[in-house]
Design a protein around this motif. Sequence first.
Motif, short mmCIF file in Angstrom:
data_model
loop_
_atom_site.label_atom_id
_atom_site.label_comp_id
_atom_site.label_asym_id
_atom_site.label_seq_id
_atom_site.Cartn_x
_atom_site.Cartn_y
_atom_site.Cartn_z
N GLN A 31 0.82 -1.21 0.00
CA GLN A 31 0.00 0.00 0.00
C GLN A 31 0.86 1.26 0.00
O GLN A 31 0.53 2.25 -0.66
N ARG A 32 1.97 1.21 0.71
CA ARG A 32 2.86 2.38 0.73
C ARG A 32 3.46 2.63 -0.66
O ARG A 32 3.58 3.77 -1.10
N LEU A 33 3.84 1.54 -1.35
CA LEU A 33 4.37 1.68 -2.70
C LEU A 33 3.31 2.26 -3.64
O LEU A 33 3.59 3.13 -4.47
N ILE A 34 2.08 1.78 -3.50
CA ILE A 34 0.98 2.24 -4.37
C ILE A 34 0.73 3.72 -4.15
O ILE A 34 0.61 4.50 -5.12
N GLU A 35 0.64 4.14 -2.89
CA GLU A 35 0.36 5.55 -2.61
C GLU A 35 1.50 6.45 -3.04
O GLU A 35 1.28 7.57 -3.54
N ALA A 36 2.75 5.99 -2.86
CA ALA A 36 3.90 6.79 -3.29
C ALA A 36 3.89 6.96 -4.81
O ALA A 36 4.10 8.07 -5.32
N LEU A 37 3.59 5.88 -5.53
CA LEU A 37 3.56 5.96 -6.98
C LEU A 37 2.40 6.84 -7.45
O LEU A 37 2.53 7.61 -8.41
N HIS A 38 1.27 6.78 -6.76
CA HIS A 38 0.12 7.61 -7.12
C HIS A 38 0.46 9.09 -6.97
O HIS A 38 0.10 9.92 -7.82
N ALA A 39 1.17 9.43 -5.90
CA ALA A 39 1.56 10.83 -5.68
C ALA A 39 2.51 11.31 -6.78
O ALA A 39 2.37 12.44 -7.29
N LEU A 40 3.46 10.46 -7.16
CA LEU A 40 4.41 10.84 -8.22
C LEU A 40 3.69 11.02 -9.56
O LEU A 40 3.94 11.99 -10.28
N LEU A 41 2.79 10.11 -9.87
CA LEU A 41 2.07 10.20 -11.15
C LEU A 41 1.12 11.39 -11.17
O LEU A 41 0.89 11.98 -12.24
N SER A 42 0.58 11.76 -10.02
CA SER A 42 -0.27 12.95 -9.95
C SER A 42 0.54 14.20 -10.27
O SER A 42 0.06 15.11 -10.97
N ALA A 43 1.79 14.23 -9.79
CA ALA A 43 2.66 15.36 -10.10
C ALA A 43 2.98 15.40 -11.60
O ALA A 43 3.02 16.48 -12.21
N VAL A 44 3.19 14.23 -12.20
CA VAL A 44 3.46 14.16 -13.64
C VAL A 44 2.23 14.65 -14.42
O VAL A 44 2.35 15.41 -15.39
N ALA A 45 1.05 14.22 -13.99
CA ALA A 45 -0.19 14.63 -14.67
C ALA A 45 -0.39 16.15 -14.57
O ALA A 45 -0.82 16.79 -15.54
N GLU A 46 -0.07 16.74 -13.41
CA GLU A 46 -0.21 18.19 -13.25
C GLU A 46 0.77 18.93 -14.16
O GLU A 46 0.44 19.98 -14.73
N HIS A 47 1.98 18.39 -14.27
CA HIS A 47 2.95 19.02 -15.17
C HIS A 47 2.47 18.93 -16.62
O HIS A 47 2.61 19.89 -17.39
#
Length: 531
Positions: A440-456
């Motif tokens: 779950q920690r890996l999933i949430e960390a990856l979700h946060a990173l991808l959200s930053a990519v999507a915002e960029h």
Amino acid sequence: MGPVGFLLSGLGLFFIGVRGLSANLVPLVGRRARAAFAGALRAPLSTAVSGVVAGMVTQSSTAVSWIIVSFVRGGVLPDGPALLAPTWANVGTALLPLIVAIDTATPAAIVIGLVGFATYFKLARGDRMRNVMEAALGAALLLFGMHLVSVAVGPMRASLMGNPLWEIAVGNPWLLAGIGAAFALAAQSSSVAAAIAVTAVGSDLLDLGAALPLVAGANLAGSVNNIILIPGEAMSGRIVFALQVLQKVAGSALLALVCVVAALFPAHLDGALGLVGEEAGAQIAILFLLAQIGGAFITNLLETPTRHLLLRVTRESPAETLAQPAFLLREAAADPSTALDLALRELARLSARLPLLLDHVRDEGEPSTPPAATLKTAGQSLAGTIRAYLATLLDGVLTREQVATALLVDEGATNAGALHEALAEFVEAAREAQAVDTAQRLIEALHALLSAVAEHGESLGAEDDALVLGLLGHRDKLMEDLRLRLSAQQDITPGAQNALFRMTMLFERIVWMARRLVNDFTQAHRALESS
């Protein structure tokens, strides 16, 4: 060398020639020709002519089908007359048996000799000249191969004529149709099977009455490949391949009608065919060509009912709906700057879906989000559509900055498609280890990173990328330490442990591709600003 050796070598040369001819003619068609081809597919008459020419060049109606489907998916062409081009491409491929019917063994031998001398003494300068020579060699090989087949048939004919099994086969039209279908399926081309039949008729191994059902069976078998391709395609692709099925079935029905006339009224048919010449091989080649033309005309008449039937019996899947572009307007292709901006916006729209692929394995994910497998299929299809749209732009006249922008957006689409595939694999692994806190920690960390990519991506690369790239720093050492700790834990099942190992490796891969995507957005934005 015996007759069998001549037969096998002749068929081998023929098949090599067909492949060599089509493989080397296509590179000779430049960007301007491809752009002209796309421009000609907007009216029924120009579509028919363009389809025939494309079939002659590629010797494959399937190849023409994929070109048309990519044009429509990329928004380059409307969903209209262009979808009929592959049916006319069958007319272009049907010219091959007609060429084979002409005795061209001596010119073919001369061409083989000239190309051999030019190759040995390295007279060809540049890729274009080499393509010309190899295309000429391919044409000569296929013609000379058929000459060798006709030489082999002569000695074999005397022994076959007295064979009772041969007499049974020649007298059974259904068996002949099955043999023709088998040839077409093996060669993946009804025109190739028809060319072999023309050679058999020209060598007196078969008469016209026996060759007709053989050619009709080969033509009907040409629809099998199109039937197989229909279910896996979006609606435009289904229409293209369904129309080709209709064209082949209609052409086969016309050939079957000629078979009936030949059986019931042989004198009338002989009189009609006598108008085109006394050579039986040429007669069967012309009948095959006329069947393709007649099938194409029938298909044109039944196009609208076929479309309505497909729309009624097949509906777009969620993946097909998600794969539809929102910004790729074909009208914008005339203005490269606008078209590139729209392509970048489509890429940003595609990148915004990246965090959504994790929703069904997150504790706080949105249940209404489509499954990861659906998003993956749609994402890869949309990435391909973006690339097809950009390829069409590159066929036009662009400035150096616009070419650089197009290549950067193309690379971004490639990375976005690969990210969808890697994330779908990550989700599969995450399901097996979802009960473990580390997963779950890996999933949430990856979700946060991808959200930053999507915002960029939403900013079209205009925002400073330093923060996002800082978040996407290399995590090789961190992931390696995590794998070491996991291997030492005894309270995790082997299946969950293997799944976690896969998640860490995919995590590294996804982060690396995400960095590349962010760089693509940033550089594409700068290139657009300077163009």
